[in-house]
Scaffold this motif. Structure first.
Motif, PDB file in Angstrom:
ATOM      1  N   SER A 279      75.703  78.530  58.878  1.00 52.64           N
ATOM      2  CA  SER A 279      74.992  78.229  59.768  1.00 52.64           C
ATOM      3  C   SER A 279      73.315  78.249  59.445  1.00 52.64           C
ATOM      4  N   LYS A 280      72.909  79.122  58.660  1.00 50.10           N
ATOM      5  CA  LYS A 280      71.724  79.463  58.218  1.00 50.10           C
ATOM      6  C   LYS A 280      71.370  78.252  57.325  1.00 50.10           C
ATOM      7  N   SER A 281      71.965  78.093  56.261  1.00 51.80           N
ATOM      8  CA  SER A 281      71.756  76.923  55.285  1.00 51.80           C
ATOM      9  C   SER A 281      71.961  75.467  55.712  1.00 51.80           C
ATOM     10  N   GLN A 282      72.969  75.448  56.996  1.00 52.90           N
ATOM     11  CA  GLN A 282      73.534  74.502  57.324  1.00 52.90           C
ATOM     12  C   GLN A 282      74.404  73.569  56.404  1.00 52.90           C
ATOM     13  N   LEU A 283      74.989  74.240  55.635  1.00 50.96           N
ATOM     14  CA  LEU A 283      75.730  73.672  54.493  1.00 50.96           C
ATOM     15  C   LEU A 283      77.252  74.131  54.475  1.00 50.96           C
ATOM     16  N   TYR A 284      78.229  73.264  54.184  1.00 50.83           N
ATOM     17  CA  TYR A 284      79.581  73.415  54.257  1.00 50.83           C
ATOM     18  C   TYR A 284      80.132  73.817  52.584  1.00 50.83           C
TER      19      TYR A 284
END
Ligand code: NAP
Ligand SMILES: CC(C)CCC[C@@H](C)[C@H]1CC[C@H]2C3=C(CC[C@]12C)[C@@]1(C)CC[C@H](O)C(C)(C)[C@@H]1CC3
Length: 597
Positions: free
Chosen positions: A32-37
């Motif tokens: 959720s911090k980097s918004q990366l999967y």
């Protein structure tokens, strides 16, 4: 708190960074911090992707399906996008060698106009091959035939397309303009050669060349630069008995091949994942052949017939290779292979072949032709030349030069047959179709041109001093050592990458699941096996001395062949392995000869 669109364990389509290709991936988590999967590809590569680079599985069409619908060159080339092209953000864990199926996003325009889609795909290709780049504008301008001609020329006339690749890699429009000049040059070159295709040229040239060197070998002053001797009358080419001998020889080898003796080895996985089985009993075949020939000679068979009927035997074998090529052409083509490699041009297809592994039941025609009648025939012919030399010069034993040539080449062939399984990881077996080029190459080219040193020595003896013999033998052994060690290392690694004996070697992982060796022999140069082979070739020509160019023919031909094969392999590996290959090339700077080339 933003909603997480894809959940852990979801199977979705993930875009490969820097391309428009989507591969099936599994979601491993969301940061959720980097918004990366974090996603994992089928080959085990893990990457972090933004949400907009992920799509649901619906709305995609598989490229393998679309590929089979079109045989256009641009479509074939669209395979060239390797996922390894982009630098990975996270570590890659290479799992089983599962090649991920690239899937492109289905857009309305791609459905409306497949040709347009081809050009779009080509733009995205990391390594735009020469002909791909050409087709980019030519297809737009409605000149597909021009493109096809240039493409065929590129392949068949063995032009180095890498310079053009470089241009096209370095920028769209600019590169295209520069390519116009290249196109012009290529076109002039094309017109210079026999139309309609380069394959047509090679079809005529290769047999003519074999005829030329055989006729030269009979001259007192043979050379490669002499004008061709006058053609003998047509009827001297033909001898029914010679044809019978050739047919008998091939049938005899076929019989030995199908005997249930020796190992059944597995080939490399095909694109379908299937691994074909091959009867690798070549060593047994050459041993039985040697015994049969020895018995025949003991019973009074005059093998010098081979020397006196060399031309007729070559003609007979040539006829068989043409018939075999016609058969190979008319057999139903392997559509999957053809859709990728074959442009649907009759002459080209006939020359390069339409099938990768043509088989009659379990009888693999390519493997058989490459490893048996021509290769074992090569040793038989050399032996016959030694007998012919003794007969001609009234000798009790062959000359040193003849013995060296015979032993060296026998060692090469016996080694090839002993390590027959290794041929299954070579380019010919894995990538090349079986057509006239290989049928003729295996059945005519190998036995009738690789024997030229022995053929030459019958009429042109060359005395060797003992130190010269020792020096030449040493050279041969050095070459053989490099050749054998490097081939075995690669073969062992390809067969079992986690082989404990190879655990000390450094490797580079690639996104295909295969790794590349960067230390050991393959860390010295990119083709150490070619280096060893070239040193051996030198040792084969040296016993014949320097009086004529003809016995050096093999050396000259071999340099050209291997340099061309190396550049073909480089392009193919760059296409397959992308940035991993570039990294390998940066680490191992020289291709064949350390610090030289
Ligand atoms: N006497 C003759 O007329 C003649 C003619 C030609 C060749 N030869 C000999 O035949 C043998 C086979 O030659 P070949 O042309 O088929 O080529 P090869 O060198 O045996 O095979 C090339 C393939 O090896 C793999 N490879 C390349 N670099 C690698 C690395 N660093 N680590 C692991 N794998 C690597 C790649 O395939 P993958 O990655 O797909 O496995 C590449 O396509 C050679 O010894 C050559 O000298 C003899
Ligand atoms: C100009 C054309 C007619 C070129 C034809 C090329 C073929 C004759 C060669 C391509 C690969 C070659 C090859 C061997 C023989 C010659 C080729 C088929 C080989 C079987 C010779 C024995 C070696 O030990 C080998 C098994 C490594 C080798 C494999 C490649």
């Amino acid at each position: 708190m933003p909603t997480v669109k894809y959940q852990k364990g979801d199977t979705v389509m993930g875009r490969w960074p820097g391309s428009s290709l989507y591969y099936q991936v599994k979601v491993l988590g969301f940061d959720s911090k980097s918004q990366l999967y974090t996603v994992i590809y089928k080959d085990g590569t893990e990457l972090e992707l933004k949400e907009q680079d992920i799509k649901s599985v619906t709305g995609f069409q598989t490229r393998s399906r679309s590929r089979s619908r079109s045989r256009s060159p641009a479509r074939r080339r669209s395979r060239s996008r390797s996922p390894a092209r982009t630098t990975r953000r996270s570590s890659s864990r290479t799992a089983a060698a599962v090649a991920a199926t690239a899937i492109t996003e289905s857009t309305p325009s791609s459905r409306r106009d497949t040709r347009l889609k081809d050009t779009v795909e080509v733009r995205l290709s990391p390594v735009v091959s020469a002909y791909a780049a050409l087709s980019l504008s030519d297809y737009r301008q409605g000149k597909p035939h021009f493109c096809e001609l240039v493409r065929t020329l590129c392949i068949c006339n063995q032009l180095d397309t890498q310079k053009i690749n470089y241009l096209s890699e370095h920028g769209g429009r600019d590169a295209e303009e520069k390519l116009n000049l290249t196109k012009l040059i290529l076109l002039i070159f094309l017109l210079f050669l026999v139309l309609p295709t380069g394959a047509y040229f090679w079809l005529l040239f290769l047999p003519a060349w074999v005829l030329f060197v055989i006729l030269q070998g009979n001259l007192t002053d043979p050379s490669l630069i002499n004008a061709p001797p006058p053609l003998p009358p047509l009827d001297t080419f033909w001898d029914a008995q010679a044809l019978c001998f050739v047919i008998l020889w091939i049938l005899f080898q076929a019989l030995l091949y199908i005997l249930p003796v020796g190992k059944l080895s597995e080939g490399m996985p095909l694109r379908s994942g299937v691994r074909l089985k091959y009867r690798t009993n070549g060593f047994f075949a050459i041993m039985v052949s040697a015994i049969v020939v020895a018995v025949a000679v003991h019973q009074g068979a005059d093998l010098t017939y081979i020397h006196s009927h060399f031309l007729q035997l070559a003609t007979a074998t040539f006829i068989i290779s043409v018939l075999l090529s016609i058969y190979l052409y008319v057999r139903s083509p392997d559509l999957e292979f053809a859709s990728v490699f074959s442009p649907g041009n009759v002459v080209y297809d006939f020359f390069k072949g339409r099938e990768l592994n043509p088989r009659i039941k379990n009888f693999d025609l390519k493997f058989f032709c490459e490893m048996r009648p021509g290769l074992i025939g090569w040793c038989l012919i050399n032996f016959a030349m030694a007998l012919a030399e003794m007969k001609k010069h009234n000798l009790d034993a062959p000359s040193y030069a003849m013995i060296l040539v015979n032993l060296f080449q026998l060692l090469y062939v016996v080694d090839g047959l002993w390590n027959e399984e290794a041929i299954l990881t070579t380019m010919d077996l894995m990538h090349d179709g079986f057509g006239f080029m290989l049928a003729f190459g295996d059945l005519v080219w190998v036995p009738f041109t690789y024997t030229l040193q022995a053929y030459y020595l019958v009429l042109h003896p060359n005395a060797l001093s003992l130190p010269a013999v020792i020096a030449i033998v040493t050279l041969k052994l050095i070459g053989f050592y490099i050749f054998r060690k490097s081939n075995s290392e690669k073969n062992a690694f390809r067969r079992n990458p986690s082989n404990p004996k190879l655990s000390h070697l450094k490797t580079i992982p690639t996104a295909t699941g295969k790794s590349l060796l960067v230390s050991g022999w393959w860390g010295v140069v990119r083709h150490p096996n070619y280096l060893g082979d070239l040193i051996m070739a030198l040792a084969w020509s040296l016993p014949c001395g320097f009086s004529h160019l003809l016995p050096w023919y093999y050396m000259i031909y071999f340099i050209i062949l291997l340099v061309h094969r190396d550049s073909r392999d480089m392009s193919e590996c760059r296409r397959k392995y992308g940035s991993a290959w570039d990294e390998y090339c940066r680490t191992v700077r020289y291709r064949i000869i350390p610090r030289v080339y």
